[in-house]
Design an enzyme around this catalytic site. Structure first.
Site, short mmCIF file in Angstrom:
data_model
loop_
_atom_site.label_atom_id
_atom_site.label_comp_id
_atom_site.label_asym_id
_atom_site.label_seq_id
_atom_site.Cartn_x
_atom_site.Cartn_y
_atom_site.Cartn_z
N HIS A 188 21.95 -1.21 -0.26
CA HIS A 188 22.17 -2.63 0.08
C HIS A 188 21.78 -2.87 1.54
O HIS A 188 21.04 -3.80 1.85
CB HIS A 188 23.64 -3.00 -0.14
CG HIS A 188 24.08 -4.28 0.52
ND1 HIS A 188 23.74 -5.52 0.02
CD2 HIS A 188 24.78 -4.51 1.64
CE1 HIS A 188 24.25 -6.46 0.81
NE2 HIS A 188 24.88 -5.88 1.81
N ASP A 198 -6.33 -18.68 11.94
CA ASP A 198 -5.67 -17.66 11.11
C ASP A 198 -5.03 -16.65 12.05
O ASP A 198 -5.10 -16.79 13.27
CB ASP A 198 -6.70 -16.96 10.18
CG ASP A 198 -6.02 -16.34 8.95
OD1 ASP A 198 -4.95 -15.73 9.13
OD2 ASP A 198 -6.54 -16.48 7.84
N TRP A 204 23.22 3.25 5.68
CA TRP A 204 21.86 2.88 6.12
C TRP A 204 21.54 3.51 7.47
O TRP A 204 20.38 3.64 7.84
CB TRP A 204 21.68 1.35 6.18
CG TRP A 204 22.14 0.71 7.43
CD1 TRP A 204 23.41 0.34 7.74
CD2 TRP A 204 21.34 0.35 8.58
NE1 TRP A 204 23.45 -0.21 8.99
CE2 TRP A 204 22.20 -0.23 9.52
CE3 TRP A 204 19.99 0.45 8.88
CZ2 TRP A 204 21.76 -0.69 10.77
CZ3 TRP A 204 19.55 -0.02 10.13
CH2 TRP A 204 20.44 -0.59 11.04
N SER A 221 4.45 -0.90 8.18
CA SER A 221 4.23 -2.30 7.87
C SER A 221 4.71 -3.19 9.02
O SER A 221 4.00 -4.10 9.46
CB SER A 221 4.95 -2.67 6.57
OG SER A 221 5.11 -4.05 6.47
N SER A 222 5.90 -2.93 9.52
CA SER A 222 6.44 -3.76 10.61
C SER A 222 5.58 -3.65 11.86
O SER A 222 5.34 -4.63 12.55
CB SER A 222 7.85 -3.31 11.00
OG SER A 222 8.70 -3.39 9.93
N HIS A 225 19.82 -0.62 18.19
CA HIS A 225 20.29 -1.83 18.84
C HIS A 225 19.19 -2.85 19.07
O HIS A 225 19.38 -4.01 18.71
CB HIS A 225 21.14 -1.59 20.09
CG HIS A 225 21.99 -2.80 20.29
ND1 HIS A 225 23.12 -3.03 19.56
CD2 HIS A 225 21.77 -3.92 21.00
CE1 HIS A 225 23.58 -4.23 19.85
NE2 HIS A 225 22.79 -4.78 20.72
N GLU A 266 16.80 -3.22 17.20
CA GLU A 266 16.60 -3.71 15.84
C GLU A 266 17.50 -4.92 15.54
O GLU A 266 17.10 -5.87 14.88
CB GLU A 266 16.89 -2.57 14.85
CG GLU A 266 17.00 -2.98 13.38
CD GLU A 266 15.69 -3.43 12.78
OE1 GLU A 266 14.64 -3.16 13.36
OE2 GLU A 266 15.74 -4.06 11.71
N TYR A 287 18.39 -7.16 17.57
CA TYR A 287 17.79 -8.36 18.18
C TYR A 287 16.48 -8.74 17.51
O TYR A 287 16.10 -9.90 17.51
CB TYR A 287 17.65 -8.17 19.70
CG TYR A 287 19.04 -8.12 20.29
CD1 TYR A 287 19.77 -9.30 20.41
CD2 TYR A 287 19.66 -6.93 20.60
CE1 TYR A 287 21.06 -9.28 20.84
CE2 TYR A 287 20.96 -6.90 21.04
CZ TYR A 287 21.66 -8.08 21.16
OH TYR A 287 22.95 -8.05 21.58
N SER A 331 15.96 -23.38 17.66
CA SER A 331 15.45 -24.18 18.79
C SER A 331 14.35 -25.14 18.36
O SER A 331 14.03 -26.07 19.10
CB SER A 331 14.90 -23.25 19.87
OG SER A 331 15.87 -22.32 20.25
N HIS A 369 27.14 1.62 22.63
CA HIS A 369 28.37 0.94 22.24
C HIS A 369 28.66 1.12 20.75
O HIS A 369 29.72 0.77 20.28
CB HIS A 369 28.38 -0.54 22.65
CG HIS A 369 27.37 -1.40 21.95
ND1 HIS A 369 26.77 -2.47 22.56
CD2 HIS A 369 26.87 -1.36 20.71
CE1 HIS A 369 25.94 -3.03 21.71
NE2 HIS A 369 25.99 -2.38 20.58
N HIS A 370 27.69 1.67 20.01
CA HIS A 370 27.94 2.01 18.61
C HIS A 370 28.64 3.36 18.49
O HIS A 370 28.98 3.78 17.40
CB HIS A 370 26.61 2.08 17.83
CG HIS A 370 25.89 0.76 17.78
ND1 HIS A 370 26.08 -0.14 16.77
CD2 HIS A 370 25.00 0.19 18.63
CE1 HIS A 370 25.32 -1.21 16.99
NE2 HIS A 370 24.66 -1.03 18.12
N THR A 379 22.97 -15.08 25.75
CA THR A 379 23.25 -15.65 24.43
C THR A 379 24.05 -16.95 24.59
O THR A 379 23.79 -17.94 23.90
CB THR A 379 24.03 -14.65 23.57
OG1 THR A 379 23.43 -13.37 23.71
CG2 THR A 379 24.03 -15.05 22.12
N LYS A 398 21.90 -19.84 25.45
CA LYS A 398 21.25 -20.44 24.29
C LYS A 398 22.18 -21.38 23.55
O LYS A 398 21.81 -22.52 23.22
CB LYS A 398 20.77 -19.34 23.34
CG LYS A 398 19.54 -18.65 23.86
CD LYS A 398 19.12 -17.56 22.93
CE LYS A 398 17.74 -17.07 23.31
NZ LYS A 398 16.69 -18.05 23.09
N ARG A 445 35.62 0.98 6.44
CA ARG A 445 34.44 0.53 5.70
C ARG A 445 33.89 1.69 4.87
O ARG A 445 34.29 2.83 5.04
CB ARG A 445 33.38 0.00 6.67
CG ARG A 445 32.87 1.01 7.64
CD ARG A 445 32.02 0.39 8.73
NE ARG A 445 30.68 0.12 8.25
CZ ARG A 445 29.59 0.18 9.03
NH1 ARG A 445 29.70 0.49 10.30
NH2 ARG A 445 28.40 -0.08 8.54
#
Lengths: 535, 185
Positions: free
Chosen positions: A85, A114, A150, A178-179, A262, A264, A266, A277, A311-312, A337, A340, A459
């Site tokens: 998932h 293009d 994951w 791909s990314s 991390h 990732e 963002y 925006s 921080h993880h 943040t 924004k 979790r």
């Protein structure tokens, strides 16, 4: 922003006779296409199918957690569900959806005909279905799919995983490739193909946020590729990157993974900021408040994202000095943040607001993303994190920022630009049903997770203590309702693709500004073959 | 700008961006030695040096007495018995001492083991100087074999004053499988 095309009629109906393209029909049209609009459509549909697939897995998870005890699935299969998932939603739904939007919109927004590298564009999409076919097929093989989360922490993914890990590694390699190709394409397009007069500080914010996201992608996706490669060699070729017995260190896995992980986060939210925006000024009928500060805030979030990864891992036994550094660095991110969020609010202040469906999703985004941001700020506090770590509070936090954040922004974007793509207004009644059902159910789904998390429910478990039963029942009901609500969206999209509905004007929305609103609706197959003049 | 020129400009940029991608792929692997260097320099993960220290002209600091605990742990999948013969020593910084560890392979097959030390609190690891240690190499025990493994060490007199007590833990891993891989190569 004021911008005009010098000869809009050029992109009009006689466009086809002008170029005499032989567009292959049927499946070949989609297999061989190098058109940014076709590829954008492919990406978006692929992302939506993956969203439903990953969502079905979430339904399995919520069905098992509906009541305490083991009812429906085995714990090992439950772990496969949480793992796949997560992988599908991150790499298969959110990221391809943003890439699809980038494909559709960036050339139209900067006045380019293009993407810069159309053939690579075709590749970067068409390797994705293979990656996910490999990942999903591992679920049906002996031993099952990946079951280590994951985040694939070593030694779960090395010593204790099954041989299917090789398929997981290979799938992640393809997704990464791909990314990276998609990101390179975005950077080259924005760098080299802007229309004359489209200076950096005139670029729409969606383009800006995607440019910065693309740089994040090429910086960290290779690190992820490195991490999965190390897992592969540790598991199958006798290396000991993460094996203490051979001189390695399993904690180092977490450092390498989160050095990717991390930024990732963002990667999955900066394009969302760009979308919001674009939408808020349209329906507030005011220019975006603080355009320049938005650009600088995005850039500083991207830079800060490289120095907060640990921080993880507050509970891995880091020295106090490091814990304090990562705590303060993390809290620092709330400054740009916050800039924004305040800019969006200031844009709406005394604006002539109307509440069309894209605006509803954008408003829900601002409120609910901010809730997710605040719980993130709580998690950033080191001593507090020791209590919250690996509980449902974390699950609540990242689903608020990813579902009501990233995914709501994608839905807002689809509703905002869909009439431009199809030339017809979507079914507003269905869209409003989709919005209100999603909004209510998503909060029933994720809000009580804060409470069970604070009370200590861990979790990634298929069973739980009895005192969490009531809340989990509510969470599951919310989950099923949210899942069903997305079928309304599916119905609406099928209807829209059949080109049913009222024809729309070129501008579509009264307050919409930007190059993409100056071309005809539906957007012709080829646009801006002659670059427009941006004033 | 004509089409060819534009394409050249694009390819130039692709090359540059691919260089970043390759560089970052390399950086991911560079993090491995970087991590070790940082941990060694800062002494933050309790790892002791993997090479033998030399005991030469070390002044004994008799004003302090440091308590060192020794504990052992068997990792999952390792069937050996593993005990510290000496559970605790009190030493002056700079003073040599020796402790012994007992291992026995109770199984009916050959097993290769590797002991990995860890010092807590972490900063003490930098001052734990071992002149001889079984953890510097792998141990091979035949079926039923038992061995007394010595470890000689001294505490560096530079040990910060606030550390008076630290623990050395040895975790024993079963590395038979990977030792076979190495032997085959």
């Amino acid at each position: 922003m004021t911008a005009t095309t010098n000869d809009t009629h050029h992109d009009g109906p006689h466009d086809e006779e002008h170029h005499e393209h032989h567009i292959p029909t049927g499946i070949k049209r989609w297999l061989y296409t190098t058109n940014h609009k076709d590829i954008g459509t492919l990406y978006l549909w692929f992302a939506f199918i993956m969203f439903l697939t990953g969502g079905a897995m979430a339904m399995v998870i919520r069905a098992e957690l509906f009541q305490p005890g083991l009812q429906i699935v085995e714990p090992n299969f439950f772990n496969q569900m949480t793992t796949v998932h997560g992988l599908i939603m991150v790499f298969g739904a959110v990221m391809p959806a943003f890439t699809g939007l980038a494909n559709w919109l960036i050339p139209m927004m900067i006045g380019a005909p293009d993407m810069a590298l159309p053939r690579m564009n075709n590749w970067s999409f068409w390797i994705l279905p293979f990656a996910f076919a490999i990942l999903l097929s591992s679920l049906f093989m002996e031993g099952g799919g990946p079951a280590f989360g994951w985040t694939f922490y070593a030694p779960l993914s090395t010593t204790y995983s099954n041989d299917g890990t090789a398929l997981f590694v290979f799938a992640v390699h393809i997704m990464g490739a791909s990314s990276i190709m998609g990101a390179i394409n975005v950077i080259v397009t924005i760098w080299n193909m802007r229309a004359p007069g489209m200076t950096w500080m005139k670029m729409p914010l969606f383009v800006w946020t995607w440019l910065i996201t693309a740089f994040l992608l090429i910086a960290v996706m290779p690190v992820l590729a490195g991490a999965v490669t190390m897992v592969l060699t540790d598991k199958f070729f006798g290396t000991s990157f993460f094996d203490a017995a051979g001189g390695g260190d399993p904690v180092m896995f977490q450092h390498i993974f989160w050095f990717f992980g991390h930024p990732e986060v963002y990667i999955m939210i900066l394009p969302a900021f760009g979308i919001i925006s674009q939408i808020i000024p349209t329906f507030a009928r005011k220019r975006l408040f603080g355009y320049a500060s938005m650009v600088y805030a995005t850039a500083s979030i991207a830079l800060l994202s490289f120095i907060v990864w640990a921080h993880h891992m507050f509970t891995t036994g880091m020295p106090v000095a490091a814990e304090l550094f990562f705590m303060f660095a993390t809290m620092l991110i709330s400054v740009p943040t916050g800039v924004k969020v305040f800019n969006w609010v200031a844009t709406m202040w005394r604006g002539s607001m109307t509440f069309e469906v894209p605006m509803l999703f954008a408003l829900a985004f601002i409120v609910l993303f901010t809730i997710g941001g605040l719980s993130g700020l709580m998690l950033a506090i080191t001593p507090v994190d020791f209590q919250y770590h690996d509980t449902y509070f974390v699950v609540a936090h990242f689903h608020y920022v990813l579902v009501t954040g990233a995914i709501f922004s994608i839905m807002a974007a689809v509703y905002y630009w869909l009439p431009k793509w199809t030339g017809k207004m979507f079914d507003i009644g269905l869209a409003k049903w989709h919005f209100w059902c999603s909004l209510i159910s998503v909060n029933v789904l994720f809000f009580p997770m804060h409470f069970v998390g604070l009370a200590g429910m861990p979790r990634r478990i298929p069973d739980y203590a009895l005192q969490f039963a009531d809340f989990n029942k509510w969470i599951s009901i919310g989950g099923f309702a949210f899942g069903l609500s997305q079928l309304i969206f599916l119905a609406l999209l099928i209807k829209a693709c059949k080109k049913k509905g009222e024809p729309v004007s070129d501008q579509v929305w009264e307050g919409a500004e930007g190059l993409e609103w100056e071309i005809p609706s539906p957007a012709p197959y080829h646009t801006f073959e002659t670059p427009p003049e941006v004033k | 700008m004509d089409k060819q020129q534009a394409q050249r400009k694009n390819s130039k940029m692709v090359v540059k961006l691919m260089a970043i991608v390759l560089g970052m792929f390399g950086f991911g692997f560079a993090l491995v030695p970087l991590y070790d260097v940082l941990c060694d320099a800062l002494g933050i993960n309790g790892k002791t040096s993997e090479v033998a220290a030399v005991y030469e002209s070390v002044e004994v600091d008799t004003s302090r007495l440091i308590t060192v605990d020794f504990i052992t742990r068997i990792n999952t999948g390792m069937p050996w018995e593993f005990k510290a013969k000496t559970r605790q020593v009190k030493v002056h910084p700079g003073e040599m001492s020796q402790v012994n560890f007992y291992v026995r392979n109770p199984t009916k097959s050959l097993i290769v083991g590797q002991a990995v030390p860890s010092v807590s609190p972490g900063p003490a690891a930098l001052y734990m100087n071992k002149t001889e240690c079984f953890c510097f190499e792998q141990q091979t025990l035949q079926a039923g074999e038992e061995v007394l493994m010595p470890m000689k060490f001294y505490v560096d007199p530079q040990l910060p004053k606030n550390i008076t007590y630290f623990t050395v833990q040895y975790t024993l891993y079963n590395v038979t499988a990977s030792a076979e891989v190495v032997a085959m190569n």
